[in-house]
Write an enzyme that holds these catalytic residues in place. Structure first.
Site, PDB file in Angstrom:
ATOM      1  N   ARG A 233       5.773  -2.753  -0.520  1.00  0.00           N
ATOM      2  CA  ARG A 233       4.693  -2.508   0.438  1.00  0.00           C
ATOM      3  C   ARG A 233       3.927  -1.269  -0.007  1.00  0.00           C
ATOM      4  O   ARG A 233       4.534  -0.281  -0.473  1.00  0.00           O
ATOM      5  CB  ARG A 233       5.238  -2.281   1.862  1.00  0.00           C
ATOM      6  CG  ARG A 233       5.691  -3.549   2.570  1.00  0.00           C
ATOM      7  CD  ARG A 233       4.530  -4.493   2.913  1.00  0.00           C
ATOM      8  NE  ARG A 233       4.982  -5.696   3.568  1.00  0.00           N
ATOM      9  CZ  ARG A 233       5.267  -6.847   2.947  1.00  0.00           C
ATOM     10  NH1 ARG A 233       5.143  -6.936   1.633  1.00  0.00           N
ATOM     11  NH2 ARG A 233       5.641  -7.913   3.636  1.00  0.00           N
ATOM     12  N   GLU A 262      -4.772  -2.235   1.314  1.00  0.00           N
ATOM     13  CA  GLU A 262      -5.059  -3.512   0.651  1.00  0.00           C
ATOM     14  C   GLU A 262      -5.477  -4.595   1.651  1.00  0.00           C
ATOM     15  O   GLU A 262      -6.052  -5.615   1.270  1.00  0.00           O
ATOM     16  CB  GLU A 262      -3.809  -4.018  -0.101  1.00  0.00           C
ATOM     17  CG  GLU A 262      -2.688  -4.411   0.846  1.00  0.00           C
ATOM     18  CD  GLU A 262      -1.447  -4.991   0.165  1.00  0.00           C
ATOM     19  OE1 GLU A 262      -1.209  -4.707  -1.015  1.00  0.00           O
ATOM     20  OE2 GLU A 262      -0.723  -5.737   0.833  1.00  0.00           O
ATOM     21  N   HIS A 294      -1.112  -8.777  -4.190  1.00  0.00           N
ATOM     22  CA  HIS A 294      -0.010  -9.276  -3.355  1.00  0.00           C
ATOM     23  C   HIS A 294       0.355 -10.722  -3.727  1.00  0.00           C
ATOM     24  O   HIS A 294       0.440 -11.601  -2.863  1.00  0.00           O
ATOM     25  CB  HIS A 294      -0.410  -9.188  -1.869  1.00  0.00           C
ATOM     26  CG  HIS A 294       0.774  -8.900  -0.984  1.00  0.00           C
ATOM     27  ND1 HIS A 294       0.816  -7.874  -0.091  1.00  0.00           N
ATOM     28  CD2 HIS A 294       1.965  -9.517  -0.887  1.00  0.00           C
ATOM     29  CE1 HIS A 294       1.973  -7.881   0.536  1.00  0.00           C
ATOM     30  NE2 HIS A 294       2.693  -8.873   0.059  1.00  0.00           N
TER      31      HIS A 294
END
Ligand code: NAI
Length: 329
Positions: A233, A262, A294
């Site tokens: 994360r 993000e 991601h």
């Protein structure tokens, strides 16, 4: 059960549509928009929503969902740091997640980032396309006989430990619990891991304890020319401190699948937008940094596992026999 499926991408619809006929009595309506204060109002008439990593499930959104009679949030991911759990509890909304789908998918991407940024594959790819066959600036380090420091040795971290061992690395780990399956991993204190690792890969969840665990202080303790990879994360790293560290030549390379701020970018084509923040552009201005969006989870095997577990979660909710480890509390 009627599920409103938010933030639908082509690959989500394909993998859920493939198995939906196996789940009688469950209907899915897909929308491209993500759930937010604006879109939550469209949930009237549905029993459940399906959401993902960057969905906005703040207190306000949960209140709107509760008003519309939503009783279940199906997270098609492991993380749940984007949900106001207290608000869900208050309104009796159950949250079910997919705690593990393919740890190897994420760990393999972490190693892909480590190798690519170490050996400057991202630079080499562009140079050769432009007929520039010079090797200047592309020197990397061998991983063989180096030390890999894995922070968080749960499902994904354990897979990363095994991959690093396969590369002939010494593997050290830091975790609040030691994983008994990893007899080849030497558990150490965080400071020792920071001091001794040539490659550091983050695999712990984002919590109050782990927020900004990589900051100026911890970066200072790292070896010079360390390689840092984050597929966990974004907020595990204080990005301003990371950028400072990169500018001070602390890092040989940095590979990030996740980064702070993000959320607006994740899974979106924003090539025509003027971005609100400069974090991505600042990170991408460095020749030794690779950023992916991601995507560490994105393999066929993981998508299949995610859709099956999500549908099984929906079924278990209907039958009143939810799997304890899939319930978010
Ligand atoms: P897991 O729950 O199996 O393992 C997490 C490990 O971290 C546990 O062993 C736990 O004891 C440890 N931990 C917790 N707090 C810690 C701390 N403060 N310091 C050190 N260790 C700590 O979780 P799993 O499945 O391995 O996933 C790890 C993380 O990977 C998730 O929390 C998620 O944020 C991220 N993830 C990223 C994906 C991507 O596509 N980039 C996809 C899936 C997960």
């Amino acid at each position: 059960m009627k599920i409103l499926f938010f933030d639908t991408k082509k690959y989500d619809k394909e993998s859920f549509d493939k198995i939906l006929p196996e789940y009688e009595g469950i209907e899915i309506e897909y929308v491209e928009a993500d759930v937010s204060e604006r879109t939550a109002k469209y949930t009237k008439g549905f029993d459940a929503i399906c959401a993902f990593v960057s969905s906005n499930l703040s207190r306000k959104v949960i209140e709107i969902l509760a008003e519309n009679g939503i009783k279940l949030i199906l997270m098609r991911c492991a993380g749940f740091n984007n949900i106001d759990l207290k608000a869900c509890e208050k309104h009796g909304i159950t949250i079910l997640r997919v705690p593990g789908y393919s740890p190897e998918a994420v760990a393999e991407h972490a190693m892909a980032l480590a190798l690519a940024c170490n050996r400057r594959v991202h630079k080499a790819y562009i140079k050769v396309r432009e007929n520039n066959f010079s090797l200047v600036g592309l020197t990397g380090y061998n991983f063989h006989h180096k030390t890999a420091g894995i922070i968080g040795t749960g499902k994904i971290g354990a897979a990363m430990c095994r991959i690093c061992r396969g590369f002939g690395m010494r593997v050290i780990g830091y975790d609040v619990y030691q994983n008994p399956d990893l007899d080849f991993v030497e558990y150490v204190e965080l400071d020792k891991l920071l001091e001794e690792s040539d490659l550091i890969s983050l695999h712990c969840p984002l919590t109050d304890d782990s927020y900004h665990m990589i900051n100026s202080k911890s970066i200072k303790k790292m070896k010079n020319n360390v390689i840092l990879v984050n597929t966990s994360r974004g907020a595990l790293i204080d990005t301003d401190d990371l950028i400072k560290g990169i500018r001070e030549h602390k890092f040989h390379a940095v590979g990030l699948d996740v980064y702070e701020e993000e959320t607006e970018n994740v899974f979106e084509n924003r090539e025509d937008d003027i971005l609100e923040t400069s974090i991505t552009s600042r990170l991408l201005s460095f020749p030794n940094v690779i950023v992916t969006s991601h995507q560490a989870f994105l393999t066929e095997e993981a998508l299949e596992a995610i859709s099956y577990t999500t549908m099984e979660n929906a079924k278990s909710y209907i039958n009143g026999d939810c799997i304890e480890s899939n319930i978010v509390k």
